[in-house]
Scaffold this motif. Structure first.
Motif, short mmCIF file in Angstrom:
data_model
loop_
_atom_site.label_atom_id
_atom_site.label_comp_id
_atom_site.label_asym_id
_atom_site.label_seq_id
_atom_site.Cartn_x
_atom_site.Cartn_y
_atom_site.Cartn_z
N ILE A 1 0.82 -1.22 0.00
CA ILE A 1 0.00 0.00 0.00
C ILE A 1 0.85 1.27 0.00
N TYR A 2 2.10 1.16 0.48
CA TYR A 2 2.98 2.33 0.50
C TYR A 2 4.00 2.23 -0.63
N ASP A 3 3.97 3.21 -1.52
CA ASP A 3 4.91 3.20 -2.64
C ASP A 3 6.28 3.71 -2.20
N ARG A 4 6.28 4.66 -1.29
CA ARG A 4 7.53 5.23 -0.79
C ARG A 4 7.37 5.53 0.69
N ARG A 5 8.48 5.36 1.42
CA ARG A 5 8.46 5.64 2.85
C ARG A 5 9.77 6.35 3.22
N VAL A 6 9.67 7.26 4.15
CA VAL A 6 10.86 7.96 4.65
C VAL A 6 10.90 7.79 6.16
N PHE A 7 12.05 7.34 6.64
CA PHE A 7 12.23 7.07 8.07
C PHE A 7 13.29 8.00 8.64
N TYR A 8 13.07 8.43 9.88
CA TYR A 8 14.01 9.29 10.60
C TYR A 8 14.46 8.54 11.84
N LEU A 9 15.76 8.18 11.87
CA LEU A 9 16.32 7.35 12.93
C LEU A 9 17.19 8.18 13.85
N ASP A 10 16.88 8.17 15.12
CA ASP A 10 17.65 8.89 16.13
C ASP A 10 19.08 8.36 16.16
N GLU A 11 20.07 9.26 16.05
CA GLU A 11 21.46 8.81 16.00
C GLU A 11 21.93 8.20 17.31
N ASP A 12 21.29 8.55 18.43
CA ASP A 12 21.75 8.07 19.73
C ASP A 12 21.18 6.71 20.12
N SER A 13 20.22 6.20 19.36
CA SER A 13 19.57 4.94 19.75
C SER A 13 19.21 4.03 18.59
N TRP A 14 19.20 4.54 17.37
CA TRP A 14 18.73 3.85 16.17
C TRP A 14 17.22 3.57 16.20
N GLN A 15 16.52 4.21 17.11
CA GLN A 15 15.07 4.15 17.14
C GLN A 15 14.49 5.05 16.05
N ILE A 16 13.57 4.53 15.24
CA ILE A 16 12.83 5.38 14.31
C ILE A 16 11.92 6.28 15.14
N VAL A 17 12.08 7.59 15.01
CA VAL A 17 11.29 8.52 15.80
C VAL A 17 10.15 9.15 15.00
N ALA A 18 10.23 9.08 13.68
CA ALA A 18 9.16 9.60 12.83
C ALA A 18 9.28 8.96 11.45
N SER A 19 8.17 8.93 10.71
CA SER A 19 8.21 8.40 9.35
C SER A 19 7.08 8.99 8.54
N GLU A 20 7.22 8.87 7.23
CA GLU A 20 6.19 9.33 6.29
C GLU A 20 5.89 8.20 5.33
#
Length: 452
Positions: free
Chosen positions: A359-378
């Motif tokens: 269902i998602y053609d494209r996704r953008v992920f934002y990964l916190d440099e201090d933990s590698w946790q994804i903190v936001a996405s589109e």
């Protein structure tokens, strides 16, 4: 290609490029404890001083907290530095993700982002840092990129050379060795009305168990069992998942017990774009934990780093006195309970591979440099339009030094509804030492639990 990328990233982040090798050179791995933090983040402050240097994170719990209690706010005196709104977003656009810009524009005065002092609070146990340094030297992607070898316990690539390595850092980040907790989820209507679903979660992270070796974990990252407590129409539903490291060689195993039929059945489709159970089709299965599962449906690109305002230190949302009614609002959560901070994040873009249905053609992920946790996405639809925006509001837990989500949500911009998980209604604190064993997560054990 990998050799030159690793050497180049090492040169930028470490200030010294070692010999080009298929893995991070030993001399570079040693420097990870100096110019870089043990997980590969930049240790220094940014040039403007708005992101401080990392000094070890939140190493000890704040005064007033006792083991077994829900975490309390370690920064109770912090006040917002400023609030980003639709009216002033032009002043901060360069520090905002496209998803947050869209939400500010679409929801107007209803949606705002209170920005606080940046606290680089993420911290992990020392034995996790030791494994991070070892992984930096040893870990390699499998040939198909759908798994990793010679890695254990935590993120395998402190210096990622590509998008696949970065997303594996999120998938394999340290979240303790076991944990049990209760959590509520909901899919509010546009007017804010909702009916919560409450689940008990039990995780056993074989991959992260101290002393574990890769051959011994039988290709398993973790075991998960969820037990639905309410509403009564769903109570007794059990889901069991065996999450594998190489899901192409050995796909995820999943079972579901339905209280009505009193049968435990295999759930082979509990992956990828399948609707997440009880999400009203507002979230896919692979959005749980912001992203999970095999990465084989996308081509992954590491876009570099940005300084962004992202959810962080969400102790107001985590507070034991905050009830679901305090959090849930029409179209989005109560933003006065949120906290955003300026952090450096890795940006990873995923584009759907030709011939793959998702269902998602494209996704953008934002990964916190201090933990590698994804903190936001589109998440973008098949026409390339922004469809959904997801957030992970995180805290540092105290009984086990872990930086992890306390609440996640996915906002559907078309429906102007959202899915939220992490609601607390007087539930106990997370238990990071429940005493699980691998045998507690077999199909036969799940059957026994269901019949009690």
């Amino acid at each position: 290609m990998r050799e030159s990328m690793v050497a180049g990233i090492a040169a930028v982040l470490l200030g010294a490029a070692g010999p080009a090798l298929g893995k991070v050179a030993p001399v570079e791995a040693k420097i990870l404890g100096q110019e870089l933090t043990p997980v590969g983040a930049e240790r220094s402050a940014n040039s403007a001083g708005t992101i401080p240097a990392w000094t070890g994170g939140l190493k000890t719990p704040p005064n007033g907290w006792r083991k077994g209690e829900v975490e309390i706010n370690p920064f109770p005196e912090d006040k917002p530095l400023f609030v980003i709104t639709a009216e002033n977003l032009h002043l901060y656009r360069d520090k905002l993700s496209d998803g947050h810009v869209r939400m500010l524009e679409q929801y107007g005065s209803d949606f705002f982002m209170p920005v606080y002092q940046t606290r680089r609070s993420a911290a992990f146990p020392e034995h996790v840092y030791e494994k991070s340094r070892e992984n930096a030297v040893k870990a390699e992607l499998l040939d198909n990129g759908n798994g990793v070898r010679d890695t254990i316990m935590t993120s395998p690539f402190p210096i990622p050379a590509n998008g696949l390595e970065a997303i594996w850092n999120h998938i394999l980040r340290y979240r303790g060795t076991e944990v049990a907790f209760r959590s509520g989820s909901a899919t509010p209507q546009r007017d804010g009305s909702y009916n919560p679903v409450v689940n008990d979660y039990e995780y056993f992270f074989g991959y992260s168990k101290k002393g574990a070796e890769l051959p011994e974990i039988d290709n398993k990252i973790f075991y998960l069992k969820t037990d639905t407590i309410s509403p009564s129409s769903l109570a007794g539903t059990i889901t069991l998942v065996h999450e594998t490291l190489d899901q192409i060689r050995s796909p995820r195993l999943a079972w579901r017990y339905d209280a009505g039929s009193r049968r435990l059945r295999r759930s082979p489709n509990l992956a990828y774009e399948t609707n997440l159970p009880n999400s009203s089709s507002l979230r896919s299965v692979d959005q749980k934990d912001m992203y999970n599962g095999a990465p084989n449906q996308y081509d992954w690109t590491l876009k570099g780093k940005r300084e962004l305002f992202v959810p962080y230190n969400a102790y107001k949302l985590h507070d034991s006195g905050v009830k679901p009614d305090d959090v849930i609002r029409a179209r989005h959560i109560n933003q006065s309970l949120t906290r955003y901070e300026l952090h450096r994040v890795w940006v990873v873009e995923a584009k759907r591979r030709t011939g793959i249905g998702h269902i998602y053609d494209r996704r953008v992920f934002y990964l916190d440099e201090d933990s590698w946790q994804i903190v936001a996405s589109e998440e973008y639809d098949q026409e390339g339009k922004l469809w959904r925006v997801s957030e992970a509001h995180n805290i540092s837990y105290y009984s086990e030094p872990v930086f992890w989500t306390t609440m996640e949500m996915t906002y559907d911009l078309n429906a102007e509804r959202y899915y939220i998980d992490g609601l607390d209604d007087g539930f106990p604190a997370y238990d990071f030492n429940p005493g699980f064993r691998g045998g507690d997560f077999t199909a036969s054990a799940a059957r026994r639990d269901a019949r009690r």
